[in-house]
Design an enzyme around this catalytic site. Structure first.
Site, PDB file in Angstrom:
ATOM      1  N   HIS A 242       0.809  -1.220   0.000  1.00 46.08           N
ATOM      2  CA  HIS A 242       0.000   0.000   0.000  1.00 46.08           C
ATOM      3  C   HIS A 242       0.850   1.283   0.000  1.00 46.08           C
ATOM      4  CE1 HIS A 242      -3.353  -2.665   1.276  1.00 46.08           C
ATOM      5  NE2 HIS A 242      -2.596  -3.077   2.266  1.00 46.08           N
TER       6      HIS A 242
HETATM    7  O1  RIB Z   1      -4.974  -0.302   4.856  1.00 51.60           O
HETATM    8  C1  RIB Z   1      -3.586  -0.291   4.661  1.00 51.60           C
HETATM    9  C2  RIB Z   1      -2.939   0.764   5.487  1.00 51.60           C
HETATM   10  O2  RIB Z   1      -3.114   0.482   6.887  1.00 51.60           O
HETATM   11  C3  RIB Z   1      -1.414   0.817   5.280  1.00 51.60           C
HETATM   12  O3  RIB Z   1      -0.960   2.118   5.476  1.00 51.60           O
HETATM   13  C4  RIB Z   1      -0.897  -0.085   6.370  1.00 51.60           C
HETATM   14  O4  RIB Z   1       0.443   0.226   6.739  1.00 51.60           O
HETATM   15  C5  RIB Z   1      -1.833   0.257   7.500  1.00 51.60           C
HETATM   16  O5  RIB Z   1      -1.361   1.449   8.101  1.00 51.60           O
END
Ligand code: RIB
Ligand code: CA
Length: 312
Positions: A242
């Site tokens: 992500h």
């Molecule tokens: O949903 C994914 C996000 O939530 C990313 O930033 C992961 O590191 C968590 O923080």
């Protein structure tokens, strides 16, 4: 001229990859890192941020601890995904780097108010509590940001929050903070799950990173640990990476397509608390407030990530 960047983060396996990608990219220069509770509790998050900097030889980076809990919500940590220590449980050596005494909220406000207007970009990789409280404390920072690049939200991809299954974790952990940010009028670019769930760290892609250097090997170990949850739980062929998508947008925007839409954050309903409601077809006629990162050349992303990690 490298683009000056503040990073607000909850490392976090994918946060680590984002920070390392930023360190390795001459297109940006990191002014500092602020930490926020999220993937695990704040003290461990802050220790992980120090560790990530130390591993890359960046003990020059100031680290500012932020909020230890969301504004109203109960924190919903994700050790099941990121490990008990929030960083893949790789039996790390003790960290020697120490955080600053200044609070993250004060650092964000002071940084933005002392920089030229339109100079600073902030990448938000965790819950938006620090950023929202900085806006509440000094609303003038909103117009002074060049861009807020936020990993969060989901439109057609479902959620990943264990508290609210339709909502994405960063937003669901502090939906009230997210609403403040999304309604602020700031120049927001968003990397939602719709994008990141198609940006999967498959074994082939991880193997292309392994062997490219010390940090690249550690990154490969982190990605291998991190991917197992989504492969087992969601049946994906790899782990969705992500947070580095925010940095990739800043250093290689041609990898992405975008769409301007109106996005609102649900803060009233318990069953959909933290849901990002995107007016994808402009049905409401409301002026769009968010540029959504829509498509990504994922092969190009992993090639960029591998080449850049090899530089650390
Ligand atoms: O949903 C994914 C996000 O939530 C990313 O930033 C992961 O590191 C968590 O923080
Ligand atoms: Ca994160």
């Amino acid at each position: 001229m490298p683009r000056p960047l503040l990073i607000d983060t909850d490392p976090g396996c994918d946060d680590a990859l984002a920070i390392w990608l930023a360190f390795a990219s001459p297109e940006v220069t990191i002014r500092g890192i602020s930490t926020i509770c999220g993937n695990t509790a704040l003290p461990q998050i802050t220790e992980n941020a120090c560790r990530i900097c130390e591993l890359a030889g960046r003990i020059d980076i100031p680290i500012y601890p932020g909020c230890s809990q969301p504004m109203l919500q109960t924190l919903d940590t994700a050790e099941v995904v990121h490990g008990a220590d929030g960083l893949a449980d790789l039996r790390w050596p003790p960290v020697s780097m120490r955080p600053q005494a200044m609070h993250a909220v004060d650092w964000i406000v002071d940084s933005v108010m002392s920089a030229p207007a339109g100079d600073l970009t902030l990448c938000a990789l965790g819950p938006l509590t620090n950023l929202a409280l900085a806006i509440v404390k000094e609303r003038r920072i909103v117009a002074r940001f060049r861009e807020l690049v936020i990993m969060g939200g989901s439109f057609f991809a479902g959620g990943n929050s264990s508290q609210v299954p339709v909502s994405e974790s960063n937003i669901a952990n502090d939906p009230h903070a997210a609403r403040i940010v999304f309604e602020s009028g700031a120049n927001i670019t968003l990397a939602p799950l719709d994008l990141t769930h198609r940006n999967l760290a498959t074994p082939e892609r991880i193997n292309a990173i392994r062997g490219r250097g010390h940090v690249a090997d550690i990154a490969a170990d982190i990605m291998t640990f991190y991917s197992r949850y989504d492969v087992e739980k969601m049946g994906l062929p790899g782990g969705p990476i992500h947070d580095p998508c925010t940095i990739a947008w800043l250093i290689a925007p041609t990898l992405f397509s975008t769409r301007r839409i109106d996005v609102e954050v649900e803060t009233m309903s318990t069953s959909s608390l933290g849901l990002t409601i995107g007016d994808w077809w402009g049905a409401t006629g409301k002026k769009p407030n968010v540029t959504v990162l829509h498509n990504l050349d994922s092969d190009g992303f992993y090639s960029l990530l591998a080449d850049r990690l090899a530089l650390l």
